[in-house]
Design a protein around this motif. Structure first.
Motif, mmCIF file in Angstrom:
data_model
loop_
_atom_site.group_PDB
_atom_site.id
_atom_site.type_symbol
_atom_site.label_atom_id
_atom_site.label_comp_id
_atom_site.label_asym_id
_atom_site.label_seq_id
_atom_site.Cartn_x
_atom_site.Cartn_y
_atom_site.Cartn_z
ATOM 1 N N ILE A 192 0.817 -1.227 0.000
ATOM 2 C CA ILE A 192 0.000 0.000 0.000
ATOM 3 C C ILE A 192 0.849 1.275 0.000
ATOM 4 O O ILE A 192 0.330 2.373 0.207
ATOM 5 C CB ILE A 192 -1.033 0.008 1.160
ATOM 6 C CG1 ILE A 192 -0.366 -0.043 2.540
ATOM 7 C CG2 ILE A 192 -2.018 -1.165 1.006
ATOM 8 C CD1 ILE A 192 -1.342 0.190 3.713
ATOM 9 N N ASP A 193 2.156 1.118 -0.226
ATOM 10 C CA ASP A 193 3.026 2.269 -0.500
ATOM 11 C C ASP A 193 2.484 2.954 -1.765
ATOM 12 O O ASP A 193 1.931 2.286 -2.642
ATOM 13 C CB ASP A 193 4.441 1.712 -0.745
ATOM 14 C CG ASP A 193 5.524 2.762 -0.849
ATOM 15 O OD1 ASP A 193 6.354 2.822 0.077
ATOM 16 O OD2 ASP A 193 5.576 3.493 -1.872
ATOM 17 N N ILE A 194 2.657 4.262 -1.890
ATOM 18 C CA ILE A 194 2.131 4.938 -3.081
ATOM 19 C C ILE A 194 2.891 4.551 -4.357
ATOM 20 O O ILE A 194 2.380 4.721 -5.468
ATOM 21 C CB ILE A 194 2.110 6.478 -2.906
ATOM 22 C CG1 ILE A 194 1.237 7.131 -3.989
ATOM 23 C CG2 ILE A 194 3.524 7.061 -2.930
ATOM 24 C CD1 ILE A 194 0.978 8.599 -3.781
ATOM 25 N N HIS A 195 4.090 4.010 -4.191
ATOM 26 C CA HIS A 195 4.869 3.581 -5.365
ATOM 27 C C HIS A 195 4.601 2.105 -5.678
ATOM 28 O O HIS A 195 4.271 1.324 -4.780
ATOM 29 C CB HIS A 195 6.367 3.801 -5.096
ATOM 30 C CG HIS A 195 6.737 5.242 -4.878
ATOM 31 N ND1 HIS A 195 6.852 5.796 -3.611
ATOM 32 C CD2 HIS A 195 6.998 6.242 -5.766
ATOM 33 C CE1 HIS A 195 7.177 7.080 -3.725
ATOM 34 N NE2 HIS A 195 7.260 7.382 -5.022
ATOM 35 N N HIS A 196 4.784 1.765 -6.938
ATOM 36 C CA HIS A 196 4.592 0.364 -7.353
ATOM 37 C C HIS A 196 5.651 -0.540 -6.712
ATOM 38 O O HIS A 196 6.829 -0.203 -6.713
ATOM 39 C CB HIS A 196 4.683 0.262 -8.888
ATOM 40 C CG HIS A 196 4.553 -1.137 -9.396
ATOM 41 N ND1 HIS A 196 5.436 -1.691 -10.310
ATOM 42 C CD2 HIS A 196 3.655 -2.107 -9.101
ATOM 43 C CE1 HIS A 196 5.060 -2.928 -10.562
ATOM 44 N NE2 HIS A 196 3.992 -3.223 -9.854
ATOM 45 N N ALA A 280 4.069 4.559 4.115
ATOM 46 C CA ALA A 280 3.220 5.627 4.634
ATOM 47 C C ALA A 280 3.251 6.874 3.743
ATOM 48 O O ALA A 280 2.749 7.930 4.126
ATOM 49 C CB ALA A 280 3.633 5.975 6.069
ATOM 50 N N ASP A 281 3.814 6.740 2.543
ATOM 51 C CA ASP A 281 3.779 7.861 1.597
ATOM 52 C C ASP A 281 2.441 7.937 0.865
ATOM 53 O O ASP A 281 2.229 8.833 0.055
ATOM 54 C CB ASP A 281 4.961 7.804 0.613
ATOM 55 C CG ASP A 281 5.158 6.436 -0.003
ATOM 56 O OD1 ASP A 281 4.313 5.533 0.210
ATOM 57 O OD2 ASP A 281 6.179 6.246 -0.709
ATOM 58 N N SER A 282 1.527 7.013 1.166
ATOM 59 C CA SER A 282 0.162 7.099 0.635
ATOM 60 C C SER A 282 -0.742 7.949 1.550
ATOM 61 O O SER A 282 -1.911 8.164 1.233
ATOM 62 C CB SER A 282 -0.418 5.693 0.425
ATOM 63 O OG SER A 282 -0.114 4.833 1.502
#
Ligand code: TV1
Ligand code: CA
Ligand code: ZN
Length: 392
Positions: A192-196, A280-282
């Protein structure tokens, strides 16, 4: 004890190295290991350490790292120093070590420490000594077999999954011969990190023993991979799932994808263990991210995975607004042990970071959600359709 909607009480083990906060990527670099120490301080002041088995991770050995990474790459990480790196320009280029992934003091012990935490957690889950293992220093999902990428040097997640696969037993089934143990040996990875989560996806792209699911911003954003059409290859076809998202996604929109998709995955794949990367960047207000999740919305993913009563490894990942990363991973540690933390923060070593409100939760912003209901419905249907191809 009756299991409510939150499930049974869990045995939680937690890995933290008191040195990890001292590693420093360099001036201006957004990745700050100090956030791990802030999260730790906060959760200790909430008293959560008393509800878990707390361990200092054993540093991963060179040969542990070589179970996924190339020998010459690991050797390079072990020997390169800020002083001597200029004599190895070709190696730096070859292994993609430079701006995003700089050489810094203690680089190799840092890698050994964060990988050691995830490996230790996997071993403990295998031994059935814990239901949930936590390593907030891990989750560095971009590292490849022979190269660093996106602030990641070694891929602790791939190493932990390999460890889980080594021993992990699947479900019990009965046959005419009586109950027998079927070794299904499947691990589910959710990101669920904002990056793939490209490094983990790539490592398991052609196998049906690991299913990878990444939720990420897609479109002119690092690392550029994670198209919904990328579904895995050969034996691994339909065992990779990519959920491409646009800016501003909020809690409600996120969960209207996460819950139905993951419910279906759990039903058709029936993993023996789950690894959840909790980048946690999401979160709303992240320095590098552009989503609009609250801490509660982010943690709802942890709560949901915990409810399946399957061995669960929680790892960290991205997160570049340090105060919010600490809030998030502290709250999620509370979810893991099954306590709801009060919003008013206890005093702690880094109290001044959390002003002016000194609360655990932060309000999401009023930014526009660029994921329309139509868009969310369309990708949900496409992903559920891919999953239905797994059913036999
Ligand atoms: C040094 C100093 C490095 C300041 C890097 C942001 C910096 C970034 C810096 C940065 C930055 C990225 C790219 C461009 C690849 C490059 C932990 C050729 C203000 C899991 C990794 C993002 C995310 C990498 C990691 C990205 C994780 N963004 N300032 N670098 N190209 N790299 O776009 O998934 O969260 O930004
Ligand atoms: Ca992701
Ligand atoms: Zn990230």
């Amino acid at each position: 004890l009756l299991a409510g909607p939150e499930g049974r009480k869990k045995r939680v083990c937690y890995y933290y190295d008191s040195e990890v906060g001292n590693y420093y990527y360099g001036q201006g670099h957004p990745m700050k290991p100090h956030r791990i120490r802030m999260a730790h301080s906060l959760l200790v002041h909430y008293g959560l350490h008393q509800k878990m088995d707390v361990f200092a991770p054993t540093k991963a050995k060179e040969r542990d790292l070589c179970l996924f990474h190339a020998d010459d790459y690991v050797r390079f990480l072990k020997t390169v120093t800020p002083e001597t790196q200029h004599e190895q320009i070709r190696q730096l280029k070859r292994f993609n070590v430079g701006e995003d992934c700089p050489v810094f003091d203690g680089l190799f012990p840092f890698c050994q420490t964060y990988a050691g935490g995830s490996l230790g957690g996997a071993v403990r889950l295998n031994q059935k000594m814990a239901d949930i293992a936590i390593n907030w220093a891990g989750g560095l999902h971009h590292a490849k077999k022979c190269e660093a990428s996106g602030f990641c040097y070694v891929n602790d997640i791939v190493l932990a999954i390999l460890e889980l696969l080594k021993f992990h037993e699947g479900r019990f089934t009965s046959s005419a011969a009586g109950p027998s143990l079927l070794k299904c040996q499947r691990v589910l990875y959710i990101d669920i990190d904002i990056h793939h989560g490209d490094g983990v996806e790539e490592a398991f792209y052609t196998t049906d023993r690991v299913m990878t699911v990444s939720f990420h911003k897609f479109g002119d954003y690092f690392p550029g991979t994670g198209d919904i059409r990328d579904v895995g290859f050969e034996k691994g076809k339909y065992y990779s799932l990519n959920v491409p998202l646009n800016d501003g996604i909020d809690d409600e929109s996120y969960q209207c994808l996460f819950k139905p998709i993951i419910s279906k995955v759990m039903e058709v794949f029936q993993p023996g263990a789950v690894v959840l990367q909790c980048g946690a960047d999401s979160l709303s207000g992240d320095r590098l991210g552009c989503f609009n999740l609250s801490v509660k919305g982010h943690a709802e993913c942890v709560r949901f995975m915990r409810s399946f009563n399957v061995p669960l490894l929680l790892v960290g990942g991205g997160g570049y607004t340090m105060r919010n990363v600490a809030r998030c991973w502290c709250y999620e540690t509370g979810v893991a042990v099954g306590v709801e933390l009060e919003d008013k923060m206890p005093y702690n070593e880094y109290y001044e970071y959390f002003g002016p409100d000194y609360t655990l939760h932060v309000a999401p912003s009023n930014m526009e959600n660029q994921n329309s209901l139509q868009y969310l419905q369309t990708i949900r249907e496409r992903l559920l359709e891919n999953l239905s191809r797994l059913q036999h």
